[in-house]
Design a protein around this motif. Structure first.
Motif, PDB file in Angstrom:
ATOM      1  N   ILE A  20       0.881  -1.165   0.000  1.00 48.61           N
ATOM      2  CA  ILE A  20       0.000   0.000   0.000  1.00 48.61           C
ATOM      3  C   ILE A  20       0.920   1.215   0.000  1.00 48.61           C
ATOM      4  CG2 ILE A  20      -1.813   1.273   1.198  1.00 48.61           C
ATOM      5  CD1 ILE A  20      -2.609  -1.415   2.548  1.00 48.61           C
ATOM      6  N   LEU A  21       0.807   2.034  -1.037  1.00 49.19           N
ATOM      7  CA  LEU A  21       1.715   3.165  -1.215  1.00 49.19           C
ATOM      8  C   LEU A  21       0.964   4.487  -1.256  1.00 49.19           C
ATOM      9  CD1 LEU A  21       3.800   1.711  -4.204  1.00 49.19           C
ATOM     10  CD2 LEU A  21       4.426   1.651  -1.775  1.00 49.19           C
ATOM     11  N   ASP A  22       1.433   5.447  -0.478  1.00 49.80           N
ATOM     12  CA  ASP A  22       0.964   6.819  -0.601  1.00 49.80           C
ATOM     13  C   ASP A  22       1.622   7.395  -1.858  1.00 49.80           C
ATOM     14  OD1 ASP A  22      -0.312   9.223   0.155  1.00 49.80           O
ATOM     15  OD2 ASP A  22       1.470   9.910   1.222  1.00 49.80           O
ATOM     16  N   ILE A  23       1.007   8.374  -2.490  1.00 52.10           N
ATOM     17  CA  ILE A  23       1.612   8.996  -3.668  1.00 52.10           C
ATOM     18  C   ILE A  23       2.804   9.847  -3.262  1.00 52.10           C
ATOM     19  CG2 ILE A  23       1.296  10.703  -5.502  1.00 52.10           C
ATOM     20  CD1 ILE A  23      -1.632   9.749  -5.710  1.00 52.10           C
ATOM     21  N   LYS A  24       2.597  10.685  -2.263  1.00 51.38           N
ATOM     22  CA  LYS A  24       3.603  11.675  -1.879  1.00 51.38           C
ATOM     23  C   LYS A  24       4.537  11.079  -0.819  1.00 51.38           C
ATOM     24  CE  LYS A  24       3.692  16.278  -0.011  1.00 51.38           C
ATOM     25  NZ  LYS A  24       2.882  17.315   0.586  1.00 51.38           N
ATOM     26  N   LEU A  25       5.714  10.636  -1.273  1.00 51.72           N
ATOM     27  CA  LEU A  25       6.723  10.057  -0.387  1.00 51.72           C
ATOM     28  C   LEU A  25       8.072  10.716  -0.654  1.00 51.72           C
ATOM     29  CD1 LEU A  25       5.928   6.258  -0.886  1.00 51.72           C
ATOM     30  CD2 LEU A  25       5.513   7.575   1.192  1.00 51.72           C
ATOM     31  N   PRO A  26       8.941  10.787   0.361  1.00 49.40           N
ATOM     32  CA  PRO A  26      10.301  11.278   0.117  1.00 49.40           C
ATOM     33  C   PRO A  26      11.078  10.315  -0.791  1.00 49.40           C
ATOM     34  CG  PRO A  26       9.793  11.252   2.475  1.00 49.40           C
ATOM     35  CD  PRO A  26       8.680  10.530   1.769  1.00 49.40           C
ATOM     36  N   THR A  27      12.027  10.795  -1.488  1.00 44.06           N
ATOM     37  CA  THR A  27      12.965  10.130  -2.411  1.00 44.06           C
ATOM     38  C   THR A  27      12.321   9.604  -3.683  1.00 44.06           C
ATOM     39  OG1 THR A  27      13.034   7.919  -1.381  1.00 44.06           O
ATOM     40  CG2 THR A  27      14.626   9.559  -0.590  1.00 44.06           C
ATOM     41  N   LEU A  28      11.284   8.794  -3.598  1.00 44.16           N
ATOM     42  CA  LEU A  28      10.549   8.308  -4.775  1.00 44.16           C
ATOM     43  C   LEU A  28       9.057   8.410  -4.482  1.00 44.16           C
ATOM     44  CD1 LEU A  28      12.394   4.906  -5.465  1.00 44.16           C
ATOM     45  CD2 LEU A  28      12.703   7.040  -6.742  1.00 44.16           C
ATOM     46  N   THR A  29       8.276   8.852  -5.444  1.00 41.87           N
ATOM     47  CA  THR A  29       6.828   8.893  -5.241  1.00 41.87           C
ATOM     48  C   THR A  29       6.273   7.472  -5.226  1.00 41.87           C
ATOM     49  OG1 THR A  29       6.266   8.924  -7.595  1.00 41.87           O
ATOM     50  CG2 THR A  29       6.659  11.078  -6.528  1.00 41.87           C
ATOM     51  N   GLY A  30       5.070   7.336  -4.712  1.00 43.89           N
ATOM     52  CA  GLY A  30       4.406   6.034  -4.751  1.00 43.89           C
ATOM     53  C   GLY A  30       4.259   5.527  -6.177  1.00 43.89           C
ATOM     54  N   TRP A  31       4.011   6.446  -7.109  1.00 46.79           N
ATOM     55  CA  TRP A  31       3.890   6.044  -8.525  1.00 46.79           C
ATOM     56  C   TRP A  31       5.207   5.465  -9.035  1.00 46.79           C
ATOM     57  CZ3 TRP A  31       1.609  11.482  -9.164  1.00 46.79           C
ATOM     58  CH2 TRP A  31       0.230  11.466  -8.934  1.00 46.79           C
ATOM     59  N   GLU A  32       6.322   6.095  -8.683  1.00 45.88           N
ATOM     60  CA  GLU A  32       7.623   5.618  -9.141  1.00 45.88           C
ATOM     61  C   GLU A  32       7.961   4.269  -8.507  1.00 45.88           C
ATOM     62  OE1 GLU A  32      10.929   5.229 -11.371  1.00 45.88           O
ATOM     63  OE2 GLU A  32       9.336   6.717 -11.653  1.00 45.88           O
ATOM     64  N   VAL A  33       7.670   4.119  -7.229  1.00 45.79           N
ATOM     65  CA  VAL A  33       7.890   2.826  -6.575  1.00 45.79           C
ATOM     66  C   VAL A  33       7.064   1.757  -7.291  1.00 45.79           C
ATOM     67  CG1 VAL A  33       7.621   1.490  -4.444  1.00 45.79           C
ATOM     68  CG2 VAL A  33       8.419   3.867  -4.330  1.00 45.79           C
ATOM     69  N   CYS A  34       5.822   2.063  -7.559  1.00 46.22           N
ATOM     70  CA  CYS A  34       4.926   1.135  -8.244  1.00 46.22           C
ATOM     71  C   CYS A  34       5.500   0.738  -9.606  1.00 46.22           C
ATOM     72  CB  CYS A  34       3.546   1.773  -8.401  1.00 46.22           C
ATOM     73  SG  CYS A  34       2.307   0.677  -9.121  1.00 46.22           S
TER      74      CYS A  34
END
Length: 123
Positions: free
Chosen positions: A54-68
Motif C-alpha cells: 500500500i503506497l501513498d503517492i507523496k513520499l520522500p525520495t521516490l513517489t508512490g507512482w515511481e515505486v509502483c
C-alpha cells in the motif's frame, strides 16, 4: 502447523496514518512492514517479498507512482499487488496510478471497513 502471517508493506510519510494501518491490519492477523520513504519501500519489497503493498503517492525520495513502476518492472516483484492510497482523489491521480501499474486505488481518509475491503481483493 501454523500458517505464516501474510505480509503487507505500507509506505506513508504520515505517522498517524501508518499507526492506523498498523492497528487495523495487525488485528486482522497481517504482518505489517512500515516505511515513510519511497526508496526504502522499494528496498524492503525486495527483501521482505510482501503479499501486498500500500503506497501513498507523496513520499520522500521516490513517489508512490515511481515505486509502483519499479516494482512492476522487476520480474521478481511484478506480481505483488499494489494499492495506491492518497488524499488526492482526483480522476487524474487515479489515472496516473493505473498508468504506473497499480492494481487498485484507495482514497484517504479511510476507515477500517474500507481498508479491509481493498486488502481482501488481493489477500
Amino acid at each position: 502447523m501454523v500458517e505464516p502471517k501474510r505480509k503487507i508493506l505500507v509506505a506513508d510519510d504520515e505517522t498517524h496514518i501508518t499507526t492506523l494501518y498498523q492497528a487495523i491490519l495487525t488485528i486482522e492477523g497481517f504482518e505489517v512492514i512500515i516505511t515513510d520513504d519511497g526508496q526504502e519501500a522499494l528496498n524492503k519489497a525486495k527483501t521482505a517479498k510482501p503479499q501486498l503493498m500500500i503506497l501513498d503517492i507523496k513520499l520522500p525520495t521516490l513517489t508512490g507512482w515511481e515505486v509502483c513502476r519499479r516494482i512492476k518492472d522487476d520480474s521478481s516483484l511484478k506480481n505483488i499487488p499494489i494499492i495506491i492510497a492518497s488524499a488526492f482523489g482526483q480522476k487524474e491521480d487515479r489515472l496516473r496510478s493505473s498508468e504506473a501499474g497499480a492494481d487498485d486505488f484507495m482514497p484517504k481518509p479511510f476507515d477500517s471497513k474500507t481498508l479491509l475491503e481493498h486488502v481482501r481483493k488481493f489477500i
